[in-house]
Design an enzyme around this catalytic site. Structure first.
Site, PDB file in Angstrom:
ATOM      1  N   HIS A 266      78.904 -87.657  50.585  1.00 25.14           N
ATOM      2  CA  HIS A 266      79.144 -89.088  50.359  1.00 25.14           C
ATOM      3  C   HIS A 266      80.368 -89.298  49.471  1.00 25.14           C
ATOM      4  O   HIS A 266      81.273 -90.077  49.804  1.00 25.14           O
ATOM      5  CB  HIS A 266      77.891 -89.697  49.711  1.00 25.14           C
ATOM      6  CG  HIS A 266      77.993 -91.154  49.422  1.00 25.14           C
ATOM      7  ND1 HIS A 266      77.423 -92.117  50.214  1.00 25.14           N
ATOM      8  CD2 HIS A 266      78.590 -91.827  48.408  1.00 25.14           C
ATOM      9  CE1 HIS A 266      77.654 -93.319  49.714  1.00 25.14           C
ATOM     10  NE2 HIS A 266      78.367 -93.166  48.606  1.00 25.14           N
ATOM     11  N   GLU A 267      80.403 -88.597  48.343  1.00 24.32           N
ATOM     12  CA  GLU A 267      81.530 -88.769  47.428  1.00 24.32           C
ATOM     13  C   GLU A 267      82.820 -88.203  48.015  1.00 24.32           C
ATOM     14  O   GLU A 267      83.914 -88.711  47.730  1.00 24.32           O
ATOM     15  CB  GLU A 267      81.213 -88.134  46.068  1.00 24.32           C
ATOM     16  CG  GLU A 267      79.988 -88.701  45.364  1.00 24.32           C
ATOM     17  CD  GLU A 267      80.013 -90.221  45.212  1.00 24.32           C
ATOM     18  OE1 GLU A 267      81.119 -90.802  45.134  1.00 24.32           O
ATOM     19  OE2 GLU A 267      78.931 -90.843  45.191  1.00 24.32           O
ATOM     20  N   HIS A 270      84.512 -90.983  49.825  1.00 29.08           N
ATOM     21  CA  HIS A 270      85.309 -91.828  48.935  1.00 29.08           C
ATOM     22  C   HIS A 270      86.643 -91.163  48.621  1.00 29.08           C
ATOM     23  O   HIS A 270      87.696 -91.816  48.617  1.00 29.08           O
ATOM     24  CB  HIS A 270      84.544 -92.077  47.631  1.00 29.08           C
ATOM     25  CG  HIS A 270      83.449 -93.086  47.732  1.00 29.08           C
ATOM     26  ND1 HIS A 270      83.657 -94.387  48.126  1.00 29.08           N
ATOM     27  CD2 HIS A 270      82.113 -92.985  47.464  1.00 29.08           C
ATOM     28  CE1 HIS A 270      82.507 -95.048  48.109  1.00 29.08           C
ATOM     29  NE2 HIS A 270      81.554 -94.220  47.709  1.00 29.08           N
ATOM     30  N   GLU A 295      83.134 -98.054  50.737  1.00 26.76           N
ATOM     31  CA  GLU A 295      81.830 -97.459  51.045  1.00 26.76           C
ATOM     32  C   GLU A 295      81.711 -97.071  52.510  1.00 26.76           C
ATOM     33  O   GLU A 295      80.926 -96.181  52.852  1.00 26.76           O
ATOM     34  CB  GLU A 295      80.712 -98.428  50.658  1.00 26.76           C
ATOM     35  CG  GLU A 295      79.327 -97.815  50.613  1.00 26.76           C
ATOM     36  CD  GLU A 295      79.147 -96.809  49.478  1.00 26.76           C
ATOM     37  OE1 GLU A 295      78.144 -96.046  49.524  1.00 26.76           O
ATOM     38  OE2 GLU A 295      79.970 -96.786  48.542  1.00 26.76           O
TER      39      GLU A 295
END
Length: 499
Positions: A266-267, A270, A295
C-alpha cells in the site's frame, strides 16, 4: 516591496520562485514529522512541536503576504499556456484558502497537531480515551475557527473537507458513500450466508525480523527505487516524500504476516506516485501530487496487484523464503488468505478490501458530527461502538481498538474520505490499464516496469495540471463513478465465495 506593476513574465517567475520556497519548507516539515513517528526519542516531542509550529507559521506568512497577492493580481487576465495557467490556479487556490486565516491560528493548529501525536500514542497504549478527549476538543474548536475564517457561509465540515478534496464536491462524495452503503452490506450478507470459508493458514508467531525481510523483498520485487527511498516501521504505516526521496513505513502483526505485507505494498503505491512526478517541475504545482488521487495509487498496488492470483503465482516463492512453516502453502491458499472477508474485524488498517469502506464511512460520519456539534467529544466512544455494530456487526472491546485506533484525528476531522475515493478511482484506473496492457501476464512474468510506466504517463507526470475530475477522465476516459468499483468487487467476491 509590493510589485503591483509587475509585468506578466516577472510576476509569473516570482510567483513560482515563492512557491518553490514554500515547497521546500513543507517538505522540511514532512520529514520532521517522519522523524517524529519513526526515529525521534519520546522526549523530543515538546521541541518538535515548536519546530513544526515555527515552520508552519513561516510558510503561512510567505504564502499570504502582499507580494503574492500582487503577483496573482498581475496574472489574473494574463495570456498563459495551459501549464502556466494550472500553476497559477493551484497557487491562487491555496492563497485564497490561507489568506483569511490568522497566522497565530495556523501556528496553534500545527503545534497542537504535533503535540497530539505523542498524547494519542500514550492514550492508545493505555486505552485511555479520557486523556485524549481534551485534545480532540481543542482541535475541533481550532478547526471550527479556521473554517469560519475561510468561508463563514458554508458548514465548517464542508470547508475542512474542501481542504483535501476541493474539486470533488462533498455531495459527490456523499453519493459515493450512499452507493457503497447500499451495495456492500448485502454482498457481505451473501458471503456470510454462503457458509464458505477461505483459507486462513496463519498460525504464528511470526518474528518481526522475518516479516521485515519479507516486506523489504516485496519492495524490491515490485520495483521500488532504493536510491530514492527506504523502509522503516511506525505505529501507523505511512509514506513521506517527494520525487527525489519517497520513504515508506510498515508495522508487524505477530499472528499474520499478510498484514505487514499488504501495508507495505500500500505504501509503495503512494511512493510510486511521488517518485513518478516530474523532477524538472519540483517546487511547482506541476511537480506536486494531486492529494485526492494519492490513495488511488496505494489501493491500486495493494488490491489490483498485490491481492491478485497472478501476483501470488509469482511471489509465493519469495514469501516462502522469508516466512517459515509454509512450505506446502499453495497459490490458491495464499490468494484466498489475501482476500478473506472478515467483517468481525474491528481495525481499519487490518480490514478486508470490502468491509474497509464501512470503516471509512463510520469515521467520516462521526467526524462530521463532531465538527458540526451533533456529537460531543465525550460521546465519541459510544457512537463509534454503536455505528460499528450497525455497519459491521461487531463492537470494540476497548477504545484502543475502537475510537483511538487511528492517528488522523490528532490533526483534524475530515481526513478519511480520500481512502474510499482512492479505491473508487483505483477501480477505474484498473479497468483502463487492463484495456492497454496484459497486466496479469506482466505480473506473472515479474515485469512491473510497464505498469509503473503506464501510471506515470497517465497519472503521475501530470502533477496538478488537471483538476481531480479532469485527471480521472484524462486517465480513464470515464467520469468519476463508484460503479466500476462495485462491479469489480461483486465479480471478485462472487467468484471467491462461489455465490
Amino acid at each position: 516591496m509590493v510589485t503591483t506593476d509587475a509585468d506578466t513574465p516577472d510576476a509569473y517567475e516570482q510567483l513560482l520562485e515563492r512557491n518553490r520556497r514554500l515547497t521546500n519548507l513543507n517538505y522540511a516539515s514532512m520529514y520532521l514529522n517522519w522523524d517524529q513517528q519513526v526515529t525521534m526519542p519520546e522526549g523530543g516531542a515538546p521541541g518538535r512541536a515548536q519546530q513544526l509550529s515555527a515552520l508552519s507559521a513561516t510558510t503561512h506568512e510567505l504564502l499570504v503576504d502582499d507580494d503574492v497577492a500582487a503577483w496573482l493580481d498581475a496574472l489574473a487576465d494574463a495570456d498563459l499556456t495551459d501549464e502556466q495557467a494550472a500553476n497559477v490556479r493551484e497557487i491562487r487556490n491555496r492563497y485564497e484558502r490561507e489568506a483569511p486565516v490568522p497566522a497565530h491560528l495556523t501556528e496553534e493548529l500545527s503545534q497542537t497537531a504535533a503535540e497530539n501525536q505523542q498524547i494519542w500514542q500514550a492514550a492508545k497504549a493505555d486505552d485511555d480515551f479520557e486523556s485524549f478527549a481534551p485534545r480532540l476538543e481543542t482541535m475541533r474548536d481550532l478547526q471550527r475557527q479556521k473554517a469560519e475564517h475561510i468561508d463563514p457561509e458554508k458548514s465548517p465540515y464542508t470547508v475542512l473537507y474542501e481542504g483535501s478534496h476541493q474539486y470533488v464536491p462533498i455531495e459527490t462524495m456523499e453519493g459515493i458513500f450512499e452507493t457503497l452503503r447500499s451495495e456492500i452490506p448485502p454482498l457481505v450478507a451473501e458471503i456470510r450466508e454462503s457458509g464458505r470459508d477461505l483459507a486462513d493458514p496463519w498460525e504464528g508467531p511470526y518474528p518481526d525480523a522475518n516479516q521485515e525481510a519479507l516486506s523489504q523483498a516485496a519492495l524490491d520485487f515490485l520495483g521500488y527505487d532504493r536510491d530514492r527511498g527506504r523502509m522503516d516501521t511506525a505505529p501507523h504505516p505511512f509514506m513521506a516524500g517527494n520525487q527525489f526521496d519517497a520513504r515508506v513505513t510498515t508495522r508487524f502483526k505477530e499472528s499474520d504476516p499478510m498484514d505487514a505485507l499488504t501495508a507495505t505494498i500500500h505504501e509503495l503505491g503512494h511512493a510510486t506516485y511521488q517518485l513518478g512526478l516530474r523532477q524538472d517541475e519540483y517546487g511547482t504545482p506541476l511537480g506536486a501530487a494531486r492529494m485526492s488521487i494519492h490513495e488511488s495509487q496505494s489501493r491500486f498496488w495493494e488490491n489490483h496487484i498485490g491481492r491478485t492470483k497472478p501476483f501470488w503465482e509469482a511471489f509465493l516463492p519469495v514469501f516462502k523464503d522469508h516466512i517459515d512453516g509454509h512450505g506446502d502453502l499453495t497459490v490458491q491458499e495464499a490468494y484466498e488468505a489475501a482476500n478473506r472477508i472478515y467483517p468481525n474485524n474491528r481495525i481499519r488498517v487490518e480490514a478486508d478490501e470490502l468491509t474497509y469502506h464501512m470503516h471509512i464511512i463510520l469515521r467520516s460520519e462521526i467526524g462530521r458530527g463532531v465538527v458540526e456539534g451533533d456529537i460531543g467529544v465525550e460521546e465519541i466512544p459510544q457512537v463509534w461502538n454503536d455505528k460499528m455494530d450497525e455497519y459491521l456487526g461487531v463492537r470494540p472491546e476497548t477504545d484502543s481498538e475502537g475510537c483511538l485506533q487511528d492517528i488522523h484525528w490528532t490533526g483534524g476531522f475530515a481526513a478519511f474520505h480520500g481512502y474510499t475515493l482512492g479505491s473508487v478511482v483505483a477501480a477505474q484506473l484498473n479497468d483502463a490499464i487492463r484495456d492497454d496492457l496484459d497486466v496479469d501476464g506482466l505480473v506473472r512474468e515479474r515485469n512491473f516496469e510497464p505498469i509503473h510506466k503506464w501510471m506515470t504517463e497517465n497519472v503521475h507526470r501530470h502533477g496538478q495540471r488537471y483538476t481531480t475530475p479532469d485527471l480521472i477522465e484524462e486517465a480513464t476516459g470515464q467520469e468519476l463513478s463508484a460503479e466500476p468499483f462495485v462491479d469489480y468487487a461483486r465479480e471478485k467476491f462472487e467468484n471467491l465465495y462461489e455465490l
